[in-house]
Scaffold this motif. Sequence first.
Motif, mmCIF file in Angstrom:
data_model
loop_
_atom_site.group_PDB
_atom_site.id
_atom_site.type_symbol
_atom_site.label_atom_id
_atom_site.label_comp_id
_atom_site.label_asym_id
_atom_site.label_seq_id
_atom_site.Cartn_x
_atom_site.Cartn_y
_atom_site.Cartn_z
ATOM 1 N N ALA A 45 32.135 -21.826 42.568
ATOM 2 C CA ALA A 45 32.882 -20.646 43.002
ATOM 3 C C ALA A 45 31.972 -19.648 43.705
ATOM 4 O O ALA A 45 30.802 -19.511 43.368
ATOM 5 N N THR A 46 32.547 -18.945 44.658
ATOM 6 C CA THR A 46 31.837 -17.855 45.312
ATOM 7 C C THR A 46 31.877 -16.624 44.406
ATOM 8 O O THR A 46 32.680 -16.563 43.470
ATOM 9 N N ASN A 47 31.032 -15.645 44.711
ATOM 10 C CA ASN A 47 31.079 -14.395 43.952
ATOM 11 C C ASN A 47 32.471 -13.781 44.052
ATOM 12 O O ASN A 47 32.984 -13.237 43.078
ATOM 13 N N ARG A 48 33.086 -13.864 45.228
ATOM 14 C CA ARG A 48 34.425 -13.306 45.419
ATOM 15 C C ARG A 48 35.437 -13.998 44.503
ATOM 16 O O ARG A 48 36.264 -13.336 43.871
ATOM 17 N N ALA A 49 35.378 -15.328 44.420
ATOM 18 C CA ALA A 49 36.315 -16.070 43.566
ATOM 19 C C ALA A 49 36.088 -15.739 42.087
ATOM 20 O O ALA A 49 37.050 -15.589 41.328
ATOM 21 N N ILE A 50 34.835 -15.626 41.690
ATOM 22 C CA ILE A 50 34.515 -15.276 40.303
ATOM 23 C C ILE A 50 35.030 -13.876 40.003
ATOM 24 O O ILE A 50 35.624 -13.632 38.947
ATOM 25 N N ALA A 51 34.842 -12.956 40.941
ATOM 26 C CA ALA A 51 35.310 -11.578 40.761
ATOM 27 C C ALA A 51 36.819 -11.541 40.583
ATOM 28 O O ALA A 51 37.334 -10.859 39.690
ATOM 29 N N GLY A 55 38.688 -10.197 37.301
ATOM 30 C CA GLY A 55 39.105 -8.829 37.582
ATOM 31 C C GLY A 55 37.939 -7.872 37.746
ATOM 32 O O GLY A 55 37.985 -6.729 37.291
ATOM 33 N N LEU A 56 36.880 -8.343 38.388
ATOM 34 C CA LEU A 56 35.672 -7.550 38.594
ATOM 35 C C LEU A 56 35.451 -7.303 40.073
ATOM 36 O O LEU A 56 36.005 -7.999 40.918
ATOM 37 N N ALA A 57 34.593 -6.363 40.382
ATOM 38 C CA ALA A 57 34.142 -6.171 41.757
ATOM 39 C C ALA A 57 33.084 -7.234 42.060
ATOM 40 O O ALA A 57 32.358 -7.664 41.157
ATOM 41 N N GLU A 58 33.011 -7.646 43.327
ATOM 42 C CA GLU A 58 31.983 -8.618 43.707
ATOM 43 C C GLU A 58 30.587 -8.113 43.354
ATOM 44 O O GLU A 58 29.724 -8.883 42.929
ATOM 45 N N ARG A 59 30.387 -6.820 43.514
ATOM 46 C CA ARG A 59 29.090 -6.223 43.206
ATOM 47 C C ARG A 59 28.738 -6.395 41.724
ATOM 48 O O ARG A 59 27.574 -6.603 41.355
ATOM 49 N N THR A 60 29.745 -6.298 40.867
ATOM 50 C CA THR A 60 29.530 -6.475 39.431
ATOM 51 C C THR A 60 29.160 -7.923 39.124
ATOM 52 O O THR A 60 28.258 -8.183 38.323
ATOM 53 N N VAL A 61 29.837 -8.858 39.774
ATOM 54 C CA VAL A 61 29.505 -10.280 39.595
ATOM 55 C C VAL A 61 28.067 -10.521 40.020
ATOM 56 O O VAL A 61 27.301 -11.201 39.327
ATOM 57 N N LYS A 62 27.687 -9.956 41.161
ATOM 58 C CA LYS A 62 26.320 -10.121 41.643
ATOM 59 C C LYS A 62 25.317 -9.556 40.642
ATOM 60 O O LYS A 62 24.268 -10.154 40.400
ATOM 61 N N LEU A 72 16.895 -16.525 33.208
ATOM 62 C CA LEU A 72 16.632 -17.961 33.357
ATOM 63 C C LEU A 72 15.348 -18.222 34.137
ATOM 64 O O LEU A 72 14.937 -19.375 34.293
ATOM 65 N N ARG A 73 14.749 -17.148 34.655
ATOM 66 C CA ARG A 73 13.505 -17.239 35.433
ATOM 67 C C ARG A 73 13.664 -18.106 36.673
ATOM 68 O O ARG A 73 12.844 -18.993 36.952
ATOM 69 N N VAL A 74 14.744 -17.861 37.426
ATOM 70 C CA VAL A 74 14.993 -18.586 38.669
ATOM 71 C C VAL A 74 15.222 -17.593 39.798
ATOM 72 O O VAL A 74 15.523 -16.424 39.560
ATOM 73 N N GLY A 75 15.118 -18.071 41.031
ATOM 74 C CA GLY A 75 15.242 -17.189 42.178
ATOM 75 C C GLY A 75 16.477 -17.376 43.029
ATOM 76 O O GLY A 75 16.658 -16.657 44.005
ATOM 77 N N SER A 76 17.334 -18.335 42.673
ATOM 78 C CA SER A 76 18.533 -18.555 43.475
ATOM 79 C C SER A 76 19.682 -19.025 42.597
ATOM 80 O O SER A 76 19.468 -19.505 41.480
ATOM 81 N N ARG A 77 20.902 -18.905 43.127
ATOM 82 C CA ARG A 77 22.065 -19.364 42.368
ATOM 83 C C ARG A 77 22.043 -20.885 42.209
ATOM 84 O O ARG A 77 22.505 -21.406 41.206
ATOM 85 N N LEU A 78 21.475 -21.600 43.187
ATOM 86 C CA LEU A 78 21.350 -23.053 43.063
ATOM 87 C C LEU A 78 20.433 -23.401 41.895
ATOM 88 O O LEU A 78 20.773 -24.252 41.064
ATOM 89 N N GLU A 79 19.298 -22.733 41.815
ATOM 90 C CA GLU A 79 18.386 -22.983 40.698
ATOM 91 C C GLU A 79 19.057 -22.644 39.363
ATOM 92 O O GLU A 79 18.896 -23.374 38.386
ATOM 93 N N ALA A 80 19.801 -21.546 39.339
ATOM 94 C CA ALA A 80 20.513 -21.165 38.103
ATOM 95 C C ALA A 80 21.499 -22.256 37.706
ATOM 96 O O ALA A 80 21.564 -22.639 36.532
ATOM 97 N N ALA A 81 22.254 -22.766 38.672
ATOM 98 C CA ALA A 81 23.220 -23.831 38.381
ATOM 99 C C ALA A 81 22.506 -25.078 37.870
ATOM 100 O O ALA A 81 22.970 -25.713 36.908
#
Length: 109
Positions: A45-51, A55-62, A72-81
């Motif tokens: 999901a994109t940040n927009r879809a998660i938001a 019921g959150l703002a995209e900024r809050t999801v970010k 998690l000590r990672v630098g990207s959403r791919l690494e987090a996933a």
Amino acid sequence: MGITGSASDLSTGREGGGLCGSCGLDLGSLTRRELEVLAGVVAGATNRAIARQFGLAERTVKAHLTSAMRKLRVGSRLEAALVVIGHRRMMPFRALLEGAMVESEPQQA
């Protein structure tokens, strides 16, 4: 469009630890909302879809994603996933992660 699963599938992650024996990450330090956002990321999901889903703002999801990535000590959403997928047996939200399905948003040309 949505991420299947419910909040009842989640643990706050603070009960019983969650320390990974092989890499030392404290998965139990993730908040309930960070876990929900990570489940959305793993599902593609994109940040927009998660938001929209929560019921959150995209900024809050970010902000939640940034906090989770720091923990998690990672630098990207791919690494987090990838970390989440690699640790899914230990993750406090395993039931949600295993059932996460997101319909992709239409691509804009």
